[in-house]
Design a protein around this motif. Structure first.
Motif, PDB file in Angstrom:
ATOM      1  N   GLU A  80       0.825  -1.205   0.000  1.00 35.16           N
ATOM      2  CA  GLU A  80       0.000   0.000   0.000  1.00 35.16           C
ATOM      3  C   GLU A  80       0.861   1.258   0.000  1.00 35.16           C
ATOM      4  O   GLU A  80       0.599   2.205  -0.758  1.00 35.16           O
ATOM      5  CB  GLU A  80      -0.935  -0.006   1.212  1.00 35.16           C
ATOM      6  N   GLU A  81       1.898   1.261   0.834  1.00 34.25           N
ATOM      7  CA  GLU A  81       2.767   2.432   0.889  1.00 34.25           C
ATOM      8  C   GLU A  81       3.619   2.546  -0.372  1.00 34.25           C
ATOM      9  O   GLU A  81       3.930   3.663  -0.814  1.00 34.25           O
ATOM     10  CB  GLU A  81       3.640   2.373   2.138  1.00 34.25           C
ATOM     11  N   ALA A  82       4.003   1.417  -0.949  1.00 31.75           N
ATOM     12  CA  ALA A  82       4.777   1.444  -2.188  1.00 31.75           C
ATOM     13  C   ALA A  82       3.969   2.077  -3.314  1.00 31.75           C
ATOM     14  O   ALA A  82       4.471   2.928  -4.064  1.00 31.75           O
ATOM     15  CB  ALA A  82       5.214   0.032  -2.564  1.00 31.75           C
ATOM     16  N   LEU A  83       2.712   1.674  -3.449  1.00 29.12           N
ATOM     17  CA  LEU A  83       1.859   2.212  -4.506  1.00 29.12           C
ATOM     18  C   LEU A  83       1.557   3.694  -4.269  1.00 29.12           C
ATOM     19  O   LEU A  83       1.519   4.487  -5.224  1.00 29.12           O
ATOM     20  CB  LEU A  83       0.562   1.412  -4.589  1.00 29.12           C
ATOM     21  N   ALA A  84       1.368   4.074  -3.004  1.00 29.59           N
ATOM     22  CA  ALA A  84       1.127   5.487  -2.684  1.00 29.59           C
ATOM     23  C   ALA A  84       2.351   6.329  -3.021  1.00 29.59           C
ATOM     24  O   ALA A  84       2.236   7.429  -3.586  1.00 29.59           O
ATOM     25  CB  ALA A  84       0.753   5.638  -1.210  1.00 29.59           C
ATOM     26  N   MET A  85       3.534   5.830  -2.689  1.00 28.30           N
ATOM     27  CA  MET A  85       4.771   6.541  -3.005  1.00 28.30           C
ATOM     28  C   MET A  85       4.967   6.658  -4.517  1.00 28.30           C
ATOM     29  O   MET A  85       5.382   7.703  -5.032  1.00 28.30           O
ATOM     30  CB  MET A  85       5.966   5.827  -2.368  1.00 28.30           C
ATOM     31  N   TYR A  86       4.636   5.601  -5.226  1.00 28.98           N
ATOM     32  CA  TYR A  86       4.736   5.608  -6.695  1.00 28.98           C
ATOM     33  C   TYR A  86       3.866   6.724  -7.277  1.00 28.98           C
ATOM     34  O   TYR A  86       4.312   7.493  -8.135  1.00 28.98           O
ATOM     35  CB  TYR A  86       4.309   4.247  -7.223  1.00 28.98           C
ATOM     36  N   ASP A  87       2.637   6.837  -6.809  1.00 28.38           N
ATOM     37  CA  ASP A  87       1.731   7.875  -7.298  1.00 28.38           C
ATOM     38  C   ASP A  87       2.285   9.270  -7.001  1.00 28.38           C
ATOM     39  O   ASP A  87       2.187  10.184  -7.840  1.00 28.38           O
ATOM     40  CB  ASP A  87       0.345   7.726  -6.664  1.00 28.38           C
ATOM     41  N   LEU A  88       2.868   9.448  -5.826  1.00 30.55           N
ATOM     42  CA  LEU A  88       3.459  10.742  -5.485  1.00 30.55           C
ATOM     43  C   LEU A  88       4.626  11.078  -6.403  1.00 30.55           C
ATOM     44  O   LEU A  88       4.762  12.212  -6.878  1.00 30.55           O
ATOM     45  CB  LEU A  88       3.922  10.743  -4.020  1.00 30.55           C
ATOM     46  N   PHE A  89       5.482  10.093  -6.663  1.00 26.87           N
ATOM     47  CA  PHE A  89       6.614  10.325  -7.562  1.00 26.87           C
ATOM     48  C   PHE A  89       6.128  10.719  -8.955  1.00 26.87           C
ATOM     49  O   PHE A  89       6.742  11.573  -9.618  1.00 26.87           O
ATOM     50  CB  PHE A  89       7.505   9.085  -7.635  1.00 26.87           C
ATOM     51  N   LEU A  90       5.056  10.095  -9.422  1.00 30.25           N
ATOM     52  CA  LEU A  90       4.552  10.420 -10.757  1.00 30.25           C
ATOM     53  C   LEU A  90       4.129  11.881 -10.857  1.00 30.25           C
ATOM     54  O   LEU A  90       4.233  12.488 -11.941  1.00 30.25           O
ATOM     55  CB  LEU A  90       3.386   9.496 -11.120  1.00 30.25           C
ATOM     56  N   ASN A  91       3.661  12.468  -9.765  1.00 33.26           N
ATOM     57  CA  ASN A  91       3.308  13.888  -9.778  1.00 33.26           C
ATOM     58  C   ASN A  91       4.517  14.761 -10.091  1.00 33.26           C
ATOM     59  O   ASN A  91       4.388  15.834 -10.691  1.00 33.26           O
ATOM     60  CB  ASN A  91       2.730  14.315  -8.429  1.00 33.26           C
ATOM     61  N   TYR A  92       5.704  14.294  -9.669  1.00 38.62           N
ATOM     62  CA  TYR A  92       6.922  15.090  -9.822  1.00 38.62           C
ATOM     63  C   TYR A  92       7.738  14.718 -11.062  1.00 38.62           C
ATOM     64  O   TYR A  92       8.648  15.447 -11.439  1.00 38.62           O
ATOM     65  CB  TYR A  92       7.801  14.944  -8.576  1.00 38.62           C
ATOM     66  N   THR A  93       7.449  13.584 -11.666  1.00 42.55           N
ATOM     67  CA  THR A  93       8.228  13.136 -12.834  1.00 42.55           C
ATOM     68  C   THR A  93       7.404  13.195 -14.123  1.00 42.55           C
ATOM     69  O   THR A  93       7.835  12.694 -15.154  1.00 42.55           O
ATOM     70  CB  THR A  93       8.748  11.702 -12.626  1.00 42.55           C
ATOM     71  N   LYS A  94       6.246  13.805 -14.058  1.00 45.48           N
ATOM     72  CA  LYS A  94       5.328  13.829 -15.202  1.00 45.48           C
ATOM     73  C   LYS A  94       5.964  14.452 -16.435  1.00 45.48           C
ATOM     74  O   LYS A  94       5.700  14.035 -17.568  1.00 45.48           O
ATOM     75  CB  LYS A  94       4.057  14.587 -14.819  1.00 45.48           C
ATOM     76  N   TYR A  95       6.815  15.446 -16.243  1.00 45.09           N
ATOM     77  CA  TYR A  95       7.361  16.174 -17.385  1.00 45.09           C
ATOM     78  C   TYR A  95       8.870  15.993 -17.553  1.00 45.09           C
ATOM     79  O   TYR A  95       9.531  16.811 -18.178  1.00 45.09           O
ATOM     80  CB  TYR A  95       7.007  17.664 -17.266  1.00 45.09           C
ATOM     81  N   ASN A  96       9.429  14.939 -16.963  1.00 46.91           N
ATOM     82  CA  ASN A  96      10.806  14.576 -17.288  1.00 46.91           C
ATOM     83  C   ASN A  96      10.823  13.101 -17.669  1.00 46.91           C
ATOM     84  O   ASN A  96       9.790  12.440 -17.654  1.00 46.91           O
ATOM     85  CB  ASN A  96      11.780  14.906 -16.138  1.00 46.91           C
ATOM     86  N   ASP A  97      11.986  12.575 -18.007  1.00 44.13           N
ATOM     87  CA  ASP A  97      12.033  11.199 -18.522  1.00 44.13           C
ATOM     88  C   ASP A  97      12.497  10.173 -17.489  1.00 44.13           C
ATOM     89  O   ASP A  97      12.840   9.042 -17.841  1.00 44.13           O
ATOM     90  CB  ASP A  97      12.905  11.118 -19.777  1.00 44.13           C
ATOM     91  N   LEU A  98      12.516  10.533 -16.213  1.00 41.21           N
ATOM     92  CA  LEU A  98      12.878   9.568 -15.178  1.00 41.21           C
ATOM     93  C   LEU A  98      11.899   8.396 -15.171  1.00 41.21           C
ATOM     94  O   LEU A  98      10.688   8.576 -15.261  1.00 41.21           O
ATOM     95  CB  LEU A  98      12.900  10.232 -13.802  1.00 41.21           C
ATOM     96  N   ARG A  99      12.430   7.192 -15.042  1.00 38.88           N
ATOM     97  CA  ARG A  99      11.616   5.974 -15.064  1.00 38.88           C
ATOM     98  C   ARG A  99      11.464   5.451 -13.632  1.00 38.88           C
ATOM     99  O   ARG A  99      12.442   5.057 -13.013  1.00 38.88           O
ATOM    100  CB  ARG A  99      12.280   4.924 -15.958  1.00 38.88           C
ATOM    101  N   VAL A 100      10.237   5.467 -13.143  1.00 42.07           N
ATOM    102  CA  VAL A 100       9.935   5.055 -11.766  1.00 42.07           C
ATOM    103  C   VAL A 100       9.251   3.694 -11.811  1.00 42.07           C
ATOM    104  O   VAL A 100       8.326   3.473 -12.590  1.00 42.07           O
ATOM    105  CB  VAL A 100       9.026   6.074 -11.062  1.00 42.07           C
ATOM    106  N   TYR A 101       9.727   2.775 -10.978  1.00 42.23           N
ATOM    107  CA  TYR A 101       9.150   1.425 -10.946  1.00 42.23           C
ATOM    108  C   TYR A 101       8.794   1.064  -9.506  1.00 42.23           C
ATOM    109  O   TYR A 101       9.530   1.406  -8.575  1.00 42.23           O
ATOM    110  CB  TYR A 101      10.142   0.395 -11.492  1.00 42.23           C
ATOM    111  N   VAL A 102       7.675   0.352  -9.334  1.00 38.01           N
ATOM    112  CA  VAL A 102       7.252  -0.056  -7.995  1.00 38.01           C
ATOM    113  C   VAL A 102       7.166  -1.582  -7.932  1.00 38.01           C
ATOM    114  O   VAL A 102       6.648  -2.233  -8.843  1.00 38.01           O
ATOM    115  CB  VAL A 102       5.906   0.594  -7.610  1.00 38.01           C
TER     116      VAL A 102
END
Length: 203
Positions: A80-102
């Motif tokens: 649950e916390e992993a998925l919540a953290m993933y969603d938060l990261f997506l808010n900050y990486t929306k306009y760059n090319d960083l690849r976030v994986y959960v």
């Protein structure tokens, strides 16, 4: 103000999210983390710890994708916390090319291995899932720059702390940052294993 010294892409994102002023905790912790030192961060809920974790991770990676192995690991307690953290990261990486994986225990390890192999920059996972990836050669830490642990009180459980110590013994060199609400002797004990010469930021 610490925000003025962050990467331009981060400043643009903060403006988009209408975040203008750092919290007292962020004023103290962001410069300490940017220095490259290992850091124990303790502050109450609502002080901006998780946002600090995200900002300093993006700063460390310069907001750009590089290579295929993860350069940042974010450890959390459970799915649950992993998925919540993933969603938060997506808010900050929306306009760059960083690849976030959960990843998490409930997701089959072979799926995680194959998807990580495709190339990621930031890995969000749990201690047990990360340790299993290590044991099965499912992730490389050769390019790792920063390893952050959010709401680290869960590491007071022996199984999680043992998994973390096992993980860090396989990492040659990186920066470690631990975030918690309060300091605890069991957390401070990590200095003997992988938090050498750690700074302490408390608000």
């Amino acid at each position: 103000m610490p925000f003025k010294k962050l990467h331009p892409d981060i400043l643009d994102t903060l403006a988009r999210l209408e975040i203008e002023t750092p919290t007292p905790f962020q004023e103290k912790s962001i410069p300490a983390i940017k220095s490259g030192a290992n850091v124990f961060c303790t502050a109450a809920n609502g002080s901006g710890k998780t946002t600090t974790l995200i900002l300093t991770t993006l700063q460390k990676l310069k907001c750009e994708a590089v290579g295929s192995a993860p350069r940042a690991i974010v450890l959390v307690q459970n799915k649950e916390e992993a998925l919540a953290m993933y969603d938060l990261f997506l808010n900050y990486t929306k306009y760059n090319d960083l690849r976030v994986y959960v990843g998490y225990e409930e997701l089959h390890i072979d799926v995680q291995k194959s998807e990580i192999f495709e190339g990621i920059d930031i890995l969000i996972t749990t201690p047990k899932s990360m340790n299993k990836l290590f044991l099965l050669n499912g992730v490389s830490t050769s390019q790792l720059k920063i390893f952050s642990i959010d709401d680290a009180e869960f590491l007071l459980q022996k199984s999680d702390s043992s998994a973390l110590i096992s993980i860090t013994q396989s990492i040659f060199k990186c920066q470690y940052v631990i975030y918690a609400e309060k300091s605890h002797p069991k957390l401070q004990r990590f200095e003997n294993y992988f938090m050498e010469r750690a700074l302490r930021v408390s608000v």
